[in-house]
Scaffold this motif. Structure first.
Motif, PDB file in Angstrom:
ATOM      1  N   VAL A   1       5.281   7.891   5.417  1.00 53.51           N
ATOM      2  CA  VAL A   1       4.881   8.431   6.710  1.00 53.51           C
ATOM      3  C   VAL A   1       6.007   8.157   7.704  1.00 53.51           C
TER       4      VAL A   1
ATOM      5  N   THR B   1      -6.933   3.435   2.899  1.00 52.42           N
ATOM      6  CA  THR B   1      -5.817   4.108   2.247  1.00 52.42           C
ATOM      7  C   THR B   1      -6.276   5.347   1.475  1.00 52.42           C
TER       8      THR B   1
ATOM      9  N   THR C   1       4.411  13.474   6.930  1.00 51.36           N
ATOM     10  CA  THR C   1       4.650  12.749   5.690  1.00 51.36           C
ATOM     11  C   THR C   1       5.796  13.395   4.927  1.00 51.36           C
TER      12      THR C   1
ATOM     13  N   SER D   1       4.626   2.970   4.626  1.00 51.68           N
ATOM     14  CA  SER D   1       3.723   3.361   3.547  1.00 51.68           C
ATOM     15  C   SER D   1       2.473   4.017   4.116  1.00 51.68           C
ATOM     16  N   VAL D   2       1.777   4.756   3.275  1.00 50.83           N
ATOM     17  CA  VAL D   2       0.514   5.361   3.678  1.00 50.83           C
ATOM     18  C   VAL D   2      -0.482   4.256   4.031  1.00 50.83           C
TER      19      VAL D   2
ATOM     20  N   ALA E   1      -6.849   8.125   3.811  1.00 57.88           N
ATOM     21  CA  ALA E   1      -5.568   8.667   4.290  1.00 57.88           C
ATOM     22  C   ALA E   1      -4.965   9.602   3.246  1.00 57.88           C
ATOM     23  N   TYR E   2      -4.953   9.191   1.971  1.00 58.13           N
ATOM     24  CA  TYR E   2      -4.402  10.056   0.925  1.00 58.13           C
ATOM     25  C   TYR E   2      -5.194  11.352   0.803  1.00 58.13           C
TER      26      TYR E   2
ATOM     27  N   SER F   1      -2.286   4.081   7.571  1.00 56.94           N
ATOM     28  CA  SER F   1      -3.753   4.171   7.625  1.00 56.94           C
ATOM     29  C   SER F   1      -4.344   3.015   8.429  1.00 56.94           C
TER      30      SER F   1
ATOM     31  N   ILE G   1      -4.113  13.561   3.598  1.00 58.55           N
ATOM     32  CA  ILE G   1      -2.778  14.101   3.315  1.00 58.55           C
ATOM     33  C   ILE G   1      -2.900  15.287   2.361  1.00 58.55           C
TER      34      ILE G   1
END
Length: 88
Positions: free
Chosen positions: A63, A38, A54, A26-27, A41-42, A31, A45
């Motif tokens: 990821v 998180t 991703t 998962s993200v 991180a998004y 992260s 992205i």
């Protein structure tokens, strides 16, 4: 091998990480690996500057674990960060 944040990569820790994870994570988990939140991180992205590859699976961003290991071990990652997500 390249240093990460001024420290040499922990090869054993990276090997354990890769061995105990699925092909994608998962993200949120990715992260945590790099020490950012998180949301951060998004945002990275979306901008296309998240350091790991991703993919989008069923509407969720995942990821690629091998990408995390390559980047943190100092090896070149042949896939541009977030390229798969931007193409989706």
């Amino acid at each position: 091998m390249e240093r990460v944040n001024g420290n040499p990569p922990d090869v054993a820790a990276l090997a354990e990480f890769a061995a105990t994870r699925s092909l994608t994570v998962s993200v949120a988990e990715a992260s945590r690996v790099v020490g950012v939140g998180t949301s951060t991180a998004y945002e990275a992205i979306k901008r296309g500057d998240f350091p790991f590859q991703t993919i989008k699976v069923g509407g969720k961003v995942r990821v690629v674990t091998a990408s995390i290991v390559r980047v943190l071990s100092g090896e070149p990652d042949p896939t541009p960060p977030a390229a798969a997500l931007q193409a989706a």
